[in-house]
Design an enzyme around this catalytic site. Structure first.
Site, PDB file in Angstrom:
ATOM      1  CB  CYS A  20     -19.957  89.874  17.342  1.00 35.89           C
ATOM      2  SG  CYS A  20     -20.113  88.687  18.707  1.00 35.89           S
ATOM      3  CG  ASP A 234     -26.124  90.060  24.400  1.00 32.84           C
ATOM      4  OD1 ASP A 234     -26.951  90.083  23.472  1.00 32.84           O
ATOM      5  OD2 ASP A 234     -25.319  89.124  24.544  1.00 32.84           O
TER       6      ASP A 234
END
Length: 340
Positions: A20, A234
Site C-alpha cells: 500500500c 482501516d
C-alpha cells in the site's frame, strides 16, 4: 523475530514500491477525485456511502418491501505490487487487505474476483498460480467465494481483489460518524510499512509482519459492531495519521493521539532508526503536517505514525475488548490531529 529467507525469485525486486506504500499520494488523489463529484443517479438503490468522505468502500441500499432497506451491498477493490518475496504470502496479504475494506464498513464479504497483472515473459507463471492460491486461501477462511477475475500482461506484477459484501444499512461503520467523547481503539500494531521496506532492501523475513498482514479484520469488525460502534476505518496506505485525519475531518472533530499508547511491531522503531522508510510514508507525513499539532513527538515517532501500512488493523471510535485505546475524539479545534 527475523529470519533470512531466500526465495527462488525476489518478487519485491520487480516492483518500484511495495504494498500500500504504492498508493497515489493522498493530496494528489483528492485533487483528482474532487473533479468527479456528481449528483446521485436516479435509481431505487440509493448510494449510502460514496466519494464524499473518502471512506473505505462504496455502499448502496437494496430495495425492500415497505420502503425500508433490509440489506446494503458493499463494494471495493484493492491491488498492489509485491510486498513480500514469497508469492503465496503475497497472495494471502493482498486478499486480506482487499477484504478489509468490507470489514471496515461493518460488512461481511461474500464474493471476490481476482485482479492480476503479470510480466509473463519475465516471471514464471507458476509463481502467479501461487499468488492466486494464497488469495483463495484467505477468501476461503473468510467464507467468501472467489468467482474468477481479470488478468493482464504487465511489466510489473500486481495482485488484489474486487470484493462485494453485505451489511446491515442501519449498522454501518463509517468514517463520518465519529463524535467528541469517544475513545479511539487500534486493533493491529503499526510498523508494517517499514518492516516491509527493510524486507525489500535486505531479504530479511519478518514473521511478525506476515502474521499481522494475513490476519483478517473479521473479528475486529464484529467486536466493533457488538460494542455499538458506528465509526471506523482501516489503517492502510495513508498511515494512521492519514486515515485518522480523514475520519476526523469527515466527522467534524479533532483526534487526540496518546503516542505512548500506540502499539508497534517488534523491530519497527529500530528499522526506522536504520533508515528503511518508504517514500509513501514520507508523503503521508508531509500531507498531514498542516493539519497536525505534533507536540513533542520526535521524528521517528512521526514517521511511524504516518507509516504506510499494508493490511493494517481497524481504527475504531469506541472501546473494543482486546484493542488498546490510543486516544480520543474531542470537539473540533485548530488542528484535526493532536499528538500528546
Amino acid at each position: 523475530m527475523t529470519t533470512t529467507h531466500q526465495a527462488p525469485v525476489r518478487l519485491t525486486r520487480f516492483a518500484h514500491g511495495g504494498g500500500c506504500a504504492c498508493k497515489i499520494p493522498p493530496g494528489e488523489l483528492e485533487e483528482v477525485l474532487d473533479a468527479l463529484s456528481a449528483p446521485p443517479a436516479a435509481t431505487d438503490t440509493p448510494l449510502l456511502v460514496g466519494l464524499a468522505t473518502g471512506d473505505d468502500a462504496a455502499v448502496v441500499a437494496l430495495p425492500a418491501a415497505g420502503g425500508t432497506p433490509a440489506q446494503a451491498v458493499v463494494s471495493t477493490a484493492d491491488f498492489f505490487t509485491p510486498v513480500v518475496d514469497d508469492p503465496y504470502d503475497w497472495g494471502r496479504i493482498a486478499a486480506a487487505n482487499a477484504l478489509s475494506d468490507v470489514y471496515a464498513m461493518g460488512g461481511r464479504p461474500v464474493l471476490a474476483v481476482n485482479l492480476l497483472a503479470w510480466p509473463r515473459g519475465v516471471l514464471p507463471f507458476e509463481l502467479a498460480r501461487e499468488v492466486l492460491r494464497g488469495g483463495l486461501h484467505i477468501a476461503t477462511e473468510a467464507g467468501c467465494h472467489v468467482g474468477g477475475g481479470h488478468s493482464v500482461d504487465d511489466p510489473e506484477p500486481k495482485y488484489g481483489m474486487a470484493v462485494t459484501g453485505l451489511a446491515d444499512p442501519a449498522r454501518l461503520l463509517r468514517n463520518d460518524a465519529g463524535r467528541a467523547g469517544l475513545p479511539l481503539s487500534l486493533t493491529k500494531p503499526l510498523g508494517l510499512g517499514v518492516l516491509n521496506n527493510r524486507h525489500k532492501a535486505t531479504g530479511e523475513r519478518f514473521e511478525q509482519a506476515v502474521a499481522t498482514m494475513t490476519t483478517l479484520n473479521r473479528d475486529a469488525s464484529a467486536a466493533a459492531l457488538a460494542a455499538g460502534a458506528s465509526c471506523a476505518t482501516d489503517v492502510t496506505g495513508f498511515g494512521l495519521l492519514g486515515h485518522l485525519h480523514k475520519l476526523a475531518r469527515a466527522s467534524g472533530v479533532t483526534a487526540v493521539i496518546d503516542t505512548a499508547a500506540v502499539p508497534y511491531l517488534d523491530g519497527a522503531r529500530e528499522t526506522v532508526r536504520d533508515g528503511y522508510v518508504s517514500g509513501g510514508t514520507r508523503r503521508n507525513l508531509e500531507w498531514v503536517a498542516p493539519f497536525t499539532d505534533f507536540g513533542a513527538a520526535d521524528a521517528d515517532t512521526r514517521l511511524l505514525l504516518a507509516d504506510a501500512q499494508t493490511s493494517g488493523g481497524l481504527l475504531i471510535a469506541g472501546e473494543v475488548p482486546g484493542a488498546p485505546v490510543i486516544g480520543e475524539l474531542v470537539p473540533s479545534g485548530a488542528h484535526s490531529l493532536v499528538l500528546r
